[in-house]
Design a protein around this motif. Sequence first.
Motif, short mmCIF file in Angstrom:
data_model
loop_
_atom_site.label_atom_id
_atom_site.label_comp_id
_atom_site.label_asym_id
_atom_site.label_seq_id
_atom_site.Cartn_x
_atom_site.Cartn_y
_atom_site.Cartn_z
N ARG A 192 0.87 -1.18 0.00
CA ARG A 192 0.00 0.00 0.00
C ARG A 192 0.90 1.23 0.00
O ARG A 192 1.94 1.27 0.68
CB ARG A 192 -0.89 0.00 1.26
CG ARG A 192 -1.92 1.09 1.29
CD ARG A 192 -2.95 0.84 2.36
NE ARG A 192 -2.43 1.03 3.71
CZ ARG A 192 -3.16 0.86 4.80
NH1 ARG A 192 -4.43 0.46 4.69
NH2 ARG A 192 -2.63 1.06 5.99
N GLN A 193 0.50 2.25 -0.77
CA GLN A 193 1.28 3.47 -0.86
C GLN A 193 0.37 4.68 -0.89
O GLN A 193 -0.47 4.81 -1.79
CB GLN A 193 2.17 3.45 -2.11
CG GLN A 193 3.05 4.68 -2.23
CD GLN A 193 3.79 4.77 -3.55
OE1 GLN A 193 3.35 4.24 -4.56
NE2 GLN A 193 4.91 5.46 -3.55
N GLN A 194 0.53 5.55 0.07
CA GLN A 194 -0.12 6.84 -0.01
C GLN A 194 0.61 7.66 -1.07
O GLN A 194 1.84 7.58 -1.16
CB GLN A 194 -0.07 7.56 1.34
CG GLN A 194 -0.81 6.84 2.46
CD GLN A 194 -2.31 6.93 2.28
OE1 GLN A 194 -2.80 7.81 1.59
NE2 GLN A 194 -3.03 6.01 2.90
N ARG B 260 -5.51 2.76 -7.73
CA ARG B 260 -5.77 3.93 -6.89
C ARG B 260 -7.19 3.85 -6.36
O ARG B 260 -8.16 3.91 -7.12
CB ARG B 260 -5.56 5.21 -7.69
CG ARG B 260 -5.70 6.48 -6.86
CD ARG B 260 -5.49 7.71 -7.72
NE ARG B 260 -4.12 7.81 -8.17
CZ ARG B 260 -3.18 8.53 -7.56
NH1 ARG B 260 -3.49 9.20 -6.46
NH2 ARG B 260 -1.97 8.58 -8.04
N THR C 257 -10.15 5.28 -3.83
CA THR C 257 -10.68 6.39 -3.04
C THR C 257 -11.96 5.92 -2.38
O THR C 257 -12.86 5.41 -3.05
CB THR C 257 -10.96 7.61 -3.92
OG1 THR C 257 -9.76 8.01 -4.59
CG2 THR C 257 -11.48 8.77 -3.07
N GLU D 257 -9.95 5.86 5.46
CA GLU D 257 -8.54 5.62 5.77
C GLU D 257 -7.92 4.58 4.85
O GLU D 257 -6.68 4.46 4.78
CB GLU D 257 -8.38 5.16 7.22
CG GLU D 257 -8.70 6.22 8.28
CD GLU D 257 -10.18 6.53 8.37
OE1 GLU D 257 -10.52 7.71 8.60
OE2 GLU D 257 -11.01 5.60 8.19
N ASP D 258 -8.74 3.82 4.16
CA ASP D 258 -8.23 2.82 3.21
C ASP D 258 -7.90 3.43 1.85
O ASP D 258 -7.36 2.74 0.98
CB ASP D 258 -9.25 1.69 3.03
CG ASP D 258 -9.47 0.89 4.29
OD1 ASP D 258 -10.63 0.53 4.58
OD2 ASP D 258 -8.48 0.62 5.01
N SER D 259 -8.21 4.70 1.67
CA SER D 259 -7.88 5.36 0.41
C SER D 259 -6.36 5.36 0.23
O SER D 259 -5.63 5.85 1.08
CB SER D 259 -8.40 6.80 0.42
OG SER D 259 -9.81 6.81 0.52
N SER D 260 -5.92 4.78 -0.86
CA SER D 260 -4.48 4.59 -1.06
C SER D 260 -4.27 4.00 -2.45
O SER D 260 -5.21 3.71 -3.18
CB SER D 260 -3.93 3.65 0.01
OG SER D 260 -2.53 3.64 0.00
N GLN E 241 4.27 8.93 -0.85
CA GLN E 241 4.83 8.36 0.38
C GLN E 241 5.49 7.02 0.07
O GLN E 241 5.50 6.55 -1.06
CB GLN E 241 3.72 8.17 1.42
CG GLN E 241 2.98 9.44 1.77
CD GLN E 241 3.87 10.46 2.43
OE1 GLN E 241 4.69 10.13 3.28
NE2 GLN E 241 3.74 11.71 2.01
#
Lengths: 114, 116
Positions: free
Chosen positions: A36-38, A110, A112, A86-89, A41
């Motif tokens: 997982r990557q924001q 991606r 959202t 919070e799972d948006s990533s 980040q």
Amino acid sequence: SAVISQKPSRDICQRGTSLTIQCQVDSQVTMMFWYRQQPGQSLTLIATANQGSEATYESGFVIDKFPISRPNLTFSTLTVSNMSPEDSSIYLCSIVDSHLYEQYFGPGTRLTVT
Amino acid sequence: AQSVAQPEDQVNVAEGNPLTVKCTYSVSGNPYLFWYVQYPNRGLQFLLKYITGDNLVKGSYGFEAEFNKSQTSFHLKKPSALVSDSALYFCAVRGPQGSSASKIIFGSGTRLSIRP
């Protein structure tokens, strides 16, 4: 290097729903990984998925939230369950070339959550 | 447990000048070290690796990296920067095959900005 594709490339989902992300590789591989990557980040490893065995999850990630399937040596799915914002990533599938010790990544999905 | 640190969030360099992106690591046993690059809205691309052998390894796009065991560092370098090198760079470390540290861990990333 192997070609890795992911579906969907992006999605917008409602809170409380689930999304299954598919990862397809053009060659047989033993080890597959989900990250997982924001945006902008670093990457965080979610789990390691080997064919024929249960996925191994990293600290902070659990099977009920992120169930993984690995039915054969070229395919895997990651489900993000009961989603919250919070799972948006960006979710990335990855494989290791065991001969070259190199790791390759799919283009990412991606997600959202609204 | 293995770890990797990229002490600079951002590096700014003028085009044509040499660039260095720093990376230090911690791992039990001999490390496998990697650099990856991520362009905006693109996937992660492999740049180069150190497994064994010469401490200076050469990779894609004219990049190279120097493995320094005593300083536990693996800095990424390029003699002459291009504007097109502007991207997000990740250092990564992996422990020996078959060990408990055999998964790749990524650094926090360094944003490289090359000004014309």
